[in-house]
Design a protein around this motif. Structure first.
Motif, PDB file in Angstrom:
ATOM      1  N   VAL A  39      72.407 100.890  79.798  1.00 63.71           N
ATOM      2  CA  VAL A  39      73.540 101.188  78.928  1.00 63.71           C
ATOM      3  C   VAL A  39      74.171 102.472  79.442  1.00 63.71           C
ATOM      4  N   LEU A  40      75.421 102.388  79.869  1.00 58.33           N
ATOM      5  CA  LEU A  40      76.132 103.539  80.429  1.00 58.33           C
ATOM      6  C   LEU A  40      76.951 104.278  79.386  1.00 58.33           C
ATOM      7  N   ALA A  41      77.563 103.530  78.482  1.00 54.21           N
ATOM      8  CA  ALA A  41      78.418 104.120  77.455  1.00 54.21           C
ATOM      9  C   ALA A  41      78.626 103.093  76.349  1.00 54.21           C
ATOM     10  N   GLU A  42      78.911 103.600  75.168  1.00 53.37           N
ATOM     11  CA  GLU A  42      79.230 102.714  74.053  1.00 53.37           C
ATOM     12  C   GLU A  42      80.171 103.445  73.112  1.00 53.37           C
ATOM     13  N   ASP A  43      80.910 102.682  72.326  1.00 57.70           N
ATOM     14  CA  ASP A  43      81.875 103.292  71.422  1.00 57.70           C
ATOM     15  C   ASP A  43      82.283 102.262  70.377  1.00 57.70           C
ATOM     16  N   HIS A  44      83.021 102.744  69.366  1.00 59.47           N
ATOM     17  CA  HIS A  44      83.625 101.872  68.369  1.00 59.47           C
ATOM     18  C   HIS A  44      85.060 102.326  68.142  1.00 59.47           C
ATOM     19  N   ASN A  45      85.788 101.579  67.334  1.00 58.87           N
ATOM     20  CA  ASN A  45      87.186 101.908  67.088  1.00 58.87           C
ATOM     21  C   ASN A  45      87.323 103.288  66.454  1.00 58.87           C
ATOM     22  N   HIS A  46      88.417 103.958  66.803  1.00 63.51           N
ATOM     23  CA  HIS A  46      88.774 105.257  66.231  1.00 63.51           C
ATOM     24  C   HIS A  46      90.267 105.262  65.888  1.00 63.51           C
ATOM     25  N   VAL A  47      90.752 104.180  65.303  1.00 58.93           N
ATOM     26  CA  VAL A  47      92.190 104.058  65.044  1.00 58.93           C
ATOM     27  C   VAL A  47      92.600 104.504  63.644  1.00 58.93           C
ATOM     28  N   ALA A  48      91.641 104.797  62.784  1.00 59.22           N
ATOM     29  CA  ALA A  48      91.957 105.130  61.388  1.00 59.22           C
ATOM     30  C   ALA A  48      92.879 106.339  61.262  1.00 59.22           C
ATOM     31  N   GLY A  49      92.837 107.230  62.237  1.00 56.35           N
ATOM     32  CA  GLY A  49      93.698 108.409  62.206  1.00 56.35           C
ATOM     33  C   GLY A  49      95.146 108.128  62.566  1.00 56.35           C
ATOM     34  N   GLY A  50      95.455 106.903  62.973  1.00 58.70           N
ATOM     35  CA  GLY A  50      96.829 106.532  63.274  1.00 58.70           C
ATOM     36  C   GLY A  50      97.118 106.250  64.739  1.00 58.70           C
ATOM     37  N   ASP A  51      96.215 106.639  65.643  1.00 61.18           N
ATOM     38  CA  ASP A  51      96.416 106.355  67.067  1.00 61.18           C
ATOM     39  C   ASP A  51      95.761 105.014  67.390  1.00 61.18           C
ATOM     40  N   HIS A  52      96.564 103.979  67.428  1.00 62.31           N
ATOM     41  CA  HIS A  52      96.044 102.626  67.619  1.00 62.31           C
ATOM     42  C   HIS A  52      95.699 102.294  69.064  1.00 62.31           C
ATOM     43  N   THR A  53      95.686 103.295  69.932  1.00 60.77           N
ATOM     44  CA  THR A  53      95.192 103.089  71.296  1.00 60.77           C
ATOM     45  C   THR A  53      93.717 103.473  71.406  1.00 60.77           C
ATOM     46  N   GLN A  54      93.114 103.923  70.339  1.00 62.06           N
ATOM     47  CA  GLN A  54      91.729 104.397  70.373  1.00 62.06           C
ATOM     48  C   GLN A  54      90.730 103.253  70.187  1.00 62.06           C
ATOM     49  N   HIS A  55      90.832 102.263  71.056  1.00 62.02           N
ATOM     50  CA  HIS A  55      89.918 101.115  71.045  1.00 62.02           C
ATOM     51  C   HIS A  55      88.708 101.417  71.930  1.00 62.02           C
ATOM     52  N   PRO A  56      87.548 100.874  71.576  1.00 60.21           N
ATOM     53  CA  PRO A  56      86.359 101.166  72.383  1.00 60.21           C
ATOM     54  C   PRO A  56      86.435 100.610  73.804  1.00 60.21           C
ATOM     55  N   GLU A  57      87.059  99.461  73.979  1.00 61.56           N
ATOM     56  CA  GLU A  57      87.151  98.874  75.320  1.00 61.56           C
ATOM     57  C   GLU A  57      87.999  99.748  76.239  1.00 61.56           C
ATOM     58  N   PHE A  58      89.053 100.327  75.683  1.00 65.16           N
ATOM     59  CA  PHE A  58      89.921 101.224  76.445  1.00 65.16           C
ATOM     60  C   PHE A  58      89.155 102.494  76.814  1.00 65.16           C
ATOM     61  N   ALA A  59      88.398 103.021  75.843  1.00 60.86           N
ATOM     62  CA  ALA A  59      87.597 104.231  76.089  1.00 60.86           C
ATOM     63  C   ALA A  59      86.547 103.971  77.175  1.00 60.86           C
ATOM     64  N   LEU A  60      85.930 102.808  77.152  1.00 59.64           N
ATOM     65  CA  LEU A  60      84.918 102.487  78.167  1.00 59.64           C
ATOM     66  C   LEU A  60      85.550 102.338  79.545  1.00 59.64           C
ATOM     67  N   ALA A  61      86.742 101.757  79.606  1.00 55.43           N
ATOM     68  CA  ALA A  61      87.437 101.638  80.893  1.00 55.43           C
ATOM     69  C   ALA A  61      87.753 103.028  81.450  1.00 55.43           C
ATOM     70  N   ARG A  62      88.207 103.918  80.605  1.00 56.24           N
ATOM     71  CA  ARG A  62      88.508 105.285  81.062  1.00 56.24           C
ATOM     72  C   ARG A  62      87.232 106.004  81.490  1.00 56.24           C
ATOM     73  N   TRP A  63      86.147 105.818  80.740  1.00 59.61           N
ATOM     74  CA  TRP A  63      84.875 106.437  81.098  1.00 59.61           C
ATOM     75  C   TRP A  63      84.426 105.925  82.467  1.00 59.61           C
ATOM     76  N   ALA A  64      84.514 104.607  82.663  1.00 56.96           N
ATOM     77  CA  ALA A  64      84.093 104.002  83.927  1.00 56.96           C
ATOM     78  C   ALA A  64      84.920 104.538  85.096  1.00 56.96           C
ATOM     79  N   ALA A  65      86.219 104.686  84.890  1.00 52.91           N
ATOM     80  CA  ALA A  65      87.085 105.191  85.964  1.00 52.91           C
ATOM     81  C   ALA A  65      86.674 106.589  86.402  1.00 52.91           C
ATOM     82  N   GLY A  66      86.198 107.391  85.478  1.00 54.38           N
ATOM     83  CA  GLY A  66      85.829 108.760  85.801  1.00 54.38           C
ATOM     84  C   GLY A  66      84.382 108.975  86.199  1.00 54.38           C
ATOM     85  N   ASN A  67      83.536 107.956  85.984  1.00 54.54           N
ATOM     86  CA  ASN A  67      82.106 108.159  86.179  1.00 54.54           C
ATOM     87  C   ASN A  67      81.410 107.135  87.074  1.00 54.54           C
ATOM     88  N   MET A  68      82.139 106.142  87.543  1.00 52.09           N
ATOM     89  CA  MET A  68      81.531 105.088  88.361  1.00 52.09           C
ATOM     90  C   MET A  68      82.357 104.858  89.621  1.00 52.09           C
TER      91      MET A  68
END
Length: 160
Positions: A39-68
């Motif tokens: 398991v390299l990374a995990e996350d859940h939605n963080h859109v409740a604050g109004g930023d609907h780009t805060q999806h876990p799949e998007f966060a994992l893609a960004r993490w992967a780009a910077g760490n793999m």
């Protein structure tokens, strides 16, 4: 083909989706797994604050780009409680991640929302393969999709 290891990771995604629901967010969760099963990374939605780009799949893609490395990304698997939206599918494709496995589909989510009388989102739900190509995609998993459905029912029943 979905195996026991896939089911284990998908169950973790559902746990993460429940954690999101418990803090008032939309119930989506995702896990990034290396080629050797770590398991390299995990996350859940963080859109409740109004930023609907805060999806876990998007966060994992960004993490992967910077760490793999590109090779490591191509051999990795992203597990998620719900099929990637077009934004997340594009991010997945742009960073070159490998296989995607999801518990419930975008088509199912649209159907559930219609049944609950929830307005369709502004962005269309498209199948992942309509956004990216050359990616192995497995899902939905019926025995887990019902659990995801119940989480969405809880979420939308609170909003009425």
């Amino acid at each position: 083909m979905i195996d026991d290891t896939d089911l284990k990771h998908l169950r973790r995604c559902i746990e993460l989706a429940k954690a999101a629901l418990e803090i008032g967010d939309e119930p989506f969760g995702s896990v990034l797994i290396s080629a050797n099963g770590d398991v390299l990374a995990e996350d859940h939605n963080h859109v409740a604050g109004g930023d609907h780009t805060q999806h876990p799949e998007f966060a994992l893609a960004r993490w992967a780009a910077g760490n793999m490395t590109p090779e490591e990304r191509g051999k990795a698997t992203v597990y998620t409680s719900g099929e990637h939206c077009p934004m997340c599918a594009a991010a997945h494709g742009w960073v070159g991640l490998g296989r995607i496995v999801y518990a419930s589909s975008s088509e199912q989510l649209v159907q559930w929302m219609n049944e609950m009388g929830v307005a369709a989102p502004r962005v269309r739900n498209l199948p992942i393969q309509d956004v990216i190509r050359d990616t192995t995609i497995d899902g939905p998993v019926p025995k887990l999709a019902e659990q995801v459905r119940q989480l969405h029912r809880q979420f939308y029943s609170r909003r009425r």
